[in-house]
Design an enzyme around this catalytic site. Structure first.
Site, mmCIF file in Angstrom:
data_model
loop_
_atom_site.group_PDB
_atom_site.id
_atom_site.type_symbol
_atom_site.label_atom_id
_atom_site.label_comp_id
_atom_site.label_asym_id
_atom_site.label_seq_id
_atom_site.Cartn_x
_atom_site.Cartn_y
_atom_site.Cartn_z
ATOM 1 N N ARG A 115 0.853 -1.189 0.000
ATOM 2 C CA ARG A 115 0.000 0.000 0.000
ATOM 3 C C ARG A 115 0.887 1.237 0.000
ATOM 4 N NH1 ARG A 115 -4.539 0.527 4.546
ATOM 5 N NH2 ARG A 115 -2.795 1.046 5.910
ATOM 6 N N SER A 125 -12.681 -4.140 0.361
ATOM 7 C CA SER A 125 -12.936 -3.689 1.731
ATOM 8 C C SER A 125 -14.434 -3.553 1.956
ATOM 9 C CB SER A 125 -12.284 -2.325 1.979
ATOM 10 O OG SER A 125 -10.889 -2.410 1.859
ATOM 11 N N LYS A 143 -5.526 4.613 9.744
ATOM 12 C CA LYS A 143 -6.655 5.078 8.927
ATOM 13 C C LYS A 143 -7.660 5.738 9.860
ATOM 14 C CE LYS A 143 -8.472 3.520 4.546
ATOM 15 N NZ LYS A 143 -8.926 2.418 3.698
#
Length: 211
Positions: free
Chosen positions: A41, A110, A139
């Site tokens: 990521r 997700s 996050k």
């Protein structure tokens, strides 16, 4: 041929949090500690830099025969022939992602709600990343998914489920009794002074909870 993936310990990389100087070192140590999937990521770098990082990481994952999933960037995943791609609710829709990557690549989606999970399953996802289960510094804007919602998703979804968001030694026991396939972890592995040992410990905890 689509690979058959063991989702037990799913590392999501974050160069800003890692305890090592090089991402390659962190990823290799995580694999040696028992990580079964690596998701690369990269939200804050150029396409060229992402491509170059991905090529280096793929050398390592190929060496250990560990699947490499690219977060969001389908172009990067295709460019390096990664094993698959993972998309979130604000990324390219799963149906389009599947058309682009084809049937032989892994597609992860997700989901933080039951409705999102049902939709992802109908759109040919191979697995779900469910969460955020707990508050997490990686996050800060993530919606929290309750354990009850996770249990509801598990009851109605046939796909493998990987839980994400605040997964660590303290929170792992909370999943006892729910048939999840794996743990998606960032800081509880990659930020630790001994990445290999941290991965080994989390994997052991998860397996004990499954027995």
């Amino acid at each position: 041929m689509k690979p058959n993936i063991d989702y037990t310990l799913y590392l999501i990389t974050d160069r800003e949090l890692m305890s090592t100087e090089k991402l390659e070192t962190a990823v290799e140590q995580a694999i040696l500690g028992g990580c079964t999937v690596i998701q690369l990521r990269e939200k804050n770098c150029s396409s060229l830099e992402f491509f170059e990082i991905a090529m280096k990481i793929k050398e390592i994952t190929d060496r250990y025969q560990i699947p490499l999933i690219i977060n969001d960037r389908i172009d990067i995943a295709l460019a390096i022939d990664a094993d698959g791609v993972h998309v979130g609710q604000s990324d390219i829709p799963a149906t389009i992602a599947r058309k682009l990557i084809g049937d032989n690549k892994i597609l992860g989606v997700s989901a933080s709600t039951f409705e999102e999970a049902i939709k992802a399953q109908s759109e040919d996802a191979d697995y779900l990343g469910v969460g955020a289960m707990f508050t997490t510094g990686t996050k800060t804007d993530a919606k929290i998914t309750s354990i009850d919602e996770l249990a509801r998703i598990r009851e109605h979804i046939k796909l493998p489920i990987v839980v994400i968001g605040g997964i660590n030694k303290t929170t792992i026991p909370k999943f006892e009794g729910i048939d999840i396939h794996g743990l998606a972890v960032v800081s509880a592995i990659i930020s630790q002074p001994d990445i290999k040992e941290a991965a080994k410990e989390l994997k052991s905890m998860f397996r004990k909870g499954k027995n």
